[in-house]
Design a protein around this motif. Structure first.
Motif, PDB file in Angstrom:
ATOM      1  N   ASN A  57     -22.484 -46.231  -4.398  1.00 27.35           N
ATOM      2  CA  ASN A  57     -23.593 -45.195  -4.316  1.00 27.35           C
ATOM      3  C   ASN A  57     -24.694 -45.349  -5.429  1.00 27.35           C
ATOM      4  OD1 ASN A  57     -24.643 -42.239  -4.505  1.00 27.35           O
ATOM      5  ND2 ASN A  57     -25.198 -43.083  -2.597  1.00 27.35           N
ATOM      6  N   LYS A  58     -25.701 -45.985  -5.459  1.00 27.20           N
ATOM      7  CA  LYS A  58     -26.537 -46.259  -6.592  1.00 27.20           C
ATOM      8  C   LYS A  58     -27.021 -44.738  -7.145  1.00 27.20           C
ATOM      9  CE  LYS A  58     -28.088 -50.751  -5.737  1.00 27.20           C
ATOM     10  NZ  LYS A  58     -27.738 -51.152  -7.000  1.00 27.20           N
ATOM     11  N   GLU A  59     -27.611 -43.993  -6.072  1.00 21.74           N
ATOM     12  CA  GLU A  59     -28.279 -42.680  -6.344  1.00 21.74           C
ATOM     13  C   GLU A  59     -27.342 -41.979  -7.423  1.00 21.74           C
ATOM     14  OE1 GLU A  59     -28.425 -44.163  -3.578  1.00 21.74           O
ATOM     15  OE2 GLU A  59     -30.512 -44.673  -3.157  1.00 21.74           O
ATOM     16  N   VAL A 119     -18.227 -50.516  -8.137  1.00 16.04           N
ATOM     17  CA  VAL A 119     -18.145 -51.249  -7.204  1.00 16.04           C
ATOM     18  C   VAL A 119     -19.175 -52.446  -7.112  1.00 16.04           C
ATOM     19  CG1 VAL A 119     -18.183 -51.520  -4.380  1.00 16.04           C
ATOM     20  CG2 VAL A 119     -16.553 -50.025  -5.595  1.00 16.04           C
ATOM     21  N   ASP A 120     -20.517 -52.041  -7.356  1.00 16.91           N
ATOM     22  CA  ASP A 120     -21.539 -52.892  -7.533  1.00 16.91           C
ATOM     23  C   ASP A 120     -21.062 -54.252  -8.005  1.00 16.91           C
ATOM     24  OD1 ASP A 120     -24.227 -53.904  -7.055  1.00 16.91           O
ATOM     25  OD2 ASP A 120     -25.065 -52.487  -8.157  1.00 16.91           O
ATOM     26  N   SER A 121     -21.519 -55.596  -7.581  1.00 15.87           N
ATOM     27  CA  SER A 121     -20.923 -56.552  -8.332  1.00 15.87           C
ATOM     28  C   SER A 121     -21.212 -56.728  -9.786  1.00 15.87           C
ATOM     29  CB  SER A 121     -21.697 -57.941  -7.567  1.00 15.87           C
ATOM     30  OG  SER A 121     -22.849 -57.555  -7.535  1.00 15.87           O
ATOM     31  N   GLU A 122     -22.425 -56.323 -10.102  1.00 22.21           N
ATOM     32  CA  GLU A 122     -22.718 -56.401 -11.663  1.00 22.21           C
ATOM     33  C   GLU A 122     -22.102 -55.340 -12.512  1.00 22.21           C
ATOM     34  OE1 GLU A 122     -24.948 -55.841  -9.202  1.00 22.21           O
ATOM     35  OE2 GLU A 122     -26.181 -58.027  -9.064  1.00 22.21           O
ATOM     36  N   HIS A 123     -21.915 -54.166 -11.955  1.00 24.22           N
ATOM     37  CA  HIS A 123     -21.254 -53.266 -12.742  1.00 24.22           C
ATOM     38  C   HIS A 123     -19.620 -53.573 -12.747  1.00 24.22           C
ATOM     39  CE1 HIS A 123     -25.153 -51.601 -11.432  1.00 24.22           C
ATOM     40  NE2 HIS A 123     -25.115 -51.499 -12.810  1.00 24.22           N
ATOM     41  N   LEU A 136     -36.910 -54.250  -9.168  1.00 21.59           N
ATOM     42  CA  LEU A 136     -36.623 -53.088  -9.380  1.00 21.59           C
ATOM     43  C   LEU A 136     -35.152 -52.485  -9.177  1.00 21.59           C
ATOM     44  CD1 LEU A 136     -37.776 -50.233  -9.921  1.00 21.59           C
ATOM     45  CD2 LEU A 136     -38.412 -49.853  -7.728  1.00 21.59           C
ATOM     46  N   ASN A 137     -34.558 -52.919  -8.055  1.00 21.98           N
ATOM     47  CA  ASN A 137     -33.307 -52.999  -8.034  1.00 21.98           C
ATOM     48  C   ASN A 137     -32.453 -53.184  -9.330  1.00 21.98           C
ATOM     49  OD1 ASN A 137     -30.711 -52.374  -6.297  1.00 21.98           O
ATOM     50  ND2 ASN A 137     -30.293 -54.679  -6.575  1.00 21.98           N
ATOM     51  N   LYS A 138     -32.505 -54.148 -10.040  1.00 19.18           N
ATOM     52  CA  LYS A 138     -32.005 -54.556 -11.149  1.00 19.18           C
ATOM     53  C   LYS A 138     -32.296 -53.604 -12.480  1.00 19.18           C
ATOM     54  CE  LYS A 138     -30.391 -57.403 -10.743  1.00 19.18           C
ATOM     55  NZ  LYS A 138     -29.004 -57.457  -9.965  1.00 19.18           N
ATOM     56  N   GLY A 139     -33.554 -52.891 -12.279  1.00 17.64           N
ATOM     57  CA  GLY A 139     -33.839 -51.912 -13.053  1.00 17.64           C
ATOM     58  C   GLY A 139     -33.032 -50.633 -12.796  1.00 17.64           C
ATOM     59  N   PHE A 140     -32.821 -50.407 -11.582  1.00 16.30           N
ATOM     60  CA  PHE A 140     -32.073 -49.204 -11.101  1.00 16.30           C
ATOM     61  C   PHE A 140     -30.485 -49.574 -11.629  1.00 16.30           C
ATOM     62  CE2 PHE A 140     -35.037 -48.145  -7.357  1.00 16.30           C
ATOM     63  CZ  PHE A 140     -35.443 -47.316  -8.217  1.00 16.30           C
ATOM     64  N   GLU A 141     -30.093 -50.800 -11.436  1.00 14.97           N
ATOM     65  CA  GLU A 141     -28.766 -51.178 -11.978  1.00 14.97           C
ATOM     66  C   GLU A 141     -28.721 -50.992 -13.382  1.00 14.97           C
ATOM     67  OE1 GLU A 141     -27.829 -55.127 -10.634  1.00 14.97           O
ATOM     68  OE2 GLU A 141     -27.513 -54.086  -8.505  1.00 14.97           O
ATOM     69  N   LEU A 142     -29.777 -51.040 -14.269  1.00 12.48           N
ATOM     70  CA  LEU A 142     -29.614 -50.946 -15.791  1.00 12.48           C
ATOM     71  C   LEU A 142     -29.504 -49.449 -15.941  1.00 12.48           C
ATOM     72  CD1 LEU A 142     -32.535 -53.033 -17.250  1.00 12.48           C
ATOM     73  CD2 LEU A 142     -30.206 -53.681 -17.531  1.00 12.48           C
TER      74      LEU A 142
HETATM   75 MG    MG Z   1     -26.110 -55.380  -7.361  1.00  9.34          MG
END
Ligand code: MG
Length: 385
Positions: A126-128, A150-154, A215-221
């Motif tokens: 969950n990103k939020e 669980v996110d692939s990048e993290h 922006l999704n990548k920005g949220f991932e940062l």
């Molecule tokens: Mg991702």
């Protein structure tokens, strides 16, 4: 070793269903003891019969009486909780080892905090939870529990950081495929149909639009900042169209450690359940031929204004990322309905951020209030576009 007891939160969603797949394949090691859904409990029929979980939480049951009858038939003795706080109630009373949080949206924050409060492992998709509630999750983690992303990048960054701690990392790079508009001649005029054709991942509409804008990548940062306690000066994005390398960590001795895997969420989900062990192949590994095709490029300055806004919100900290998140949901909705050009979307977000004075994050009630303000402000800005 006895089986790990798993709660799957958001069980009818994409992450939830894949988590149930992983549990099914690893039946001797994993046992599903609890499920939570927002509304679509009917889709859980097979999982209820298969696992006979101790409890099920449904946030918005349309027909609670029928829900109880059908659950009793599929999983006799399964306790049914309903209402907006049902998932948190389930986590507070059930004995479990890991909660996979695959909830989409702000409701996921409560589940993350409730999991950590029990001292359990949070397998976080969950990103939020981190974008909006980063300081609250960090504070909960300081009291107990464990977080495996669980996110692939993290998940990739988490694995790279086993080679050396975050304190020795000079740079953490998250990769971005560039989304559906990487080679679009005029991204500002892209239609919803063009944006929704993501080249690598099949995802929900909002995250696909956010991906096209980076922006999704920005949220991932922002998530990476909270997950790994890295300052903003060490966080970076590279364009990598093949999406085989998910993150890279550079250490101060000059070593660069990368993680490669085919883009399939079952791998990071399985790793978050098995860690610190690795269980047999969740996916086929990339081949030499696959790796031979890889390319990387820095993000072109000015090409992705929404990514820059995410960095700005992340650096401002406090409630700024929550404002960006809420404004974006409104703006993406307007774009998908044809009421906003994609090229005007970052400007709407910028005006909402400009109008906000960030405060330190104190609690969930404050975040709900900030979210409401940002949505209203975004709608006001939309009227003026
Ligand atoms: Mg991702």
């Amino acid at each position: 070793m006895s089986a790990r007891r798993v709660v799957v939160a958001g069980a009818s969603g994409s992450i939830g269903r894949q988590a149930l797949d992983v549990c099914r394949r690893e039946r001797s090691r994993l046992r599903v003891v609890g499920l939570t859904v927002g509304r679509r409990w009917e889709e859980l029929g097979d999982a209820l019969r298969e696992w006979r979980p101790a409890a099920l939480a449904v946030a918005e049951p349309e027909d609670a009486a029928r829900l109880r009858v059908e659950v009793e038939r599929a999983a006799p003795g399964c306790r049914v909780l309903t209402g907006p706080d049902a998932a948190e109630a389930l986590l507070s009373e059930l004995d479990f080892d890991v909660c996979v949080n695959g909830i989409v949206g702000a409701a996921g924050l409560g589940v993350s905090l409730a999991t950590l409060e029990r001292g359990a492992r949070l397998a976080l998709a969950n990103k939020e939870s981190l974008v909006v509630g980063g300081p609250l999750v960090r504070a909960a983690l300081a009291r107990g529990g464990e977080l495996v992303p669980v996110d692939s990048e993290h998940s990739a960054a988490f694995q790279c950081l086993q080679a050396g701690g975050a304190a020795q990392a000079t740079r953490l790079v998250l990769t971005a495929s560039g989304g559906a508009l990487r080679d679009h001649p005029d991204w500002k005029r892209a239609t919803p149909r063009e944006v929704l054709a993501h080249p690598v991942w099949a995802m929900g509409p909002r995250i696909t639009v956010d991906s096209a804008l980076l922006l999704n990548k920005g949220f991932e940062l922002i998530e990476a900042h909270w997950l790994f306690d890295l300052p903003w000066s060490r966080l970076e994005v590279w364009i990598h169209p093949q999406a085989l390398i998910h993150a890279l960590v550079e250490f101060h001795d000059g070593s660069l450690v990368a993680q490669a895997a085919v883009p399939d969420m079952r791998l990071p989900i399985q790793l978050a359940l098995s860690w610190p062990e690795r269980w047999s192949r969740a996916v086929e590994p990339p081949t030499a031929a696959d790796l031979g095709r890889l390319s990387f490029a820095p993000v072109e300055p000015g090409r992705y204004p929404a990514l820059e806004l995410a960095r700005r919100a992340g650096e401002a900290g406090g409630t700024a990322p929550a404002v960006l998140n809420a404004a974006d949901e409104v703006a993406v909705g307007a774009f998908l309905e044809g009421g906003l050009a994609l090229g005007d979307l970052p400007g709407v977000l910028e005006r909402v951020l400009d109008a906000h004075q960030p405060q330190g994050v104190e609690g969930r009630a404050q975040l709900v209030e900030v979210d409401r303000w940002a949505r209203a402000e975004a709608r006001r800005c939309l009227q003026r576009v």
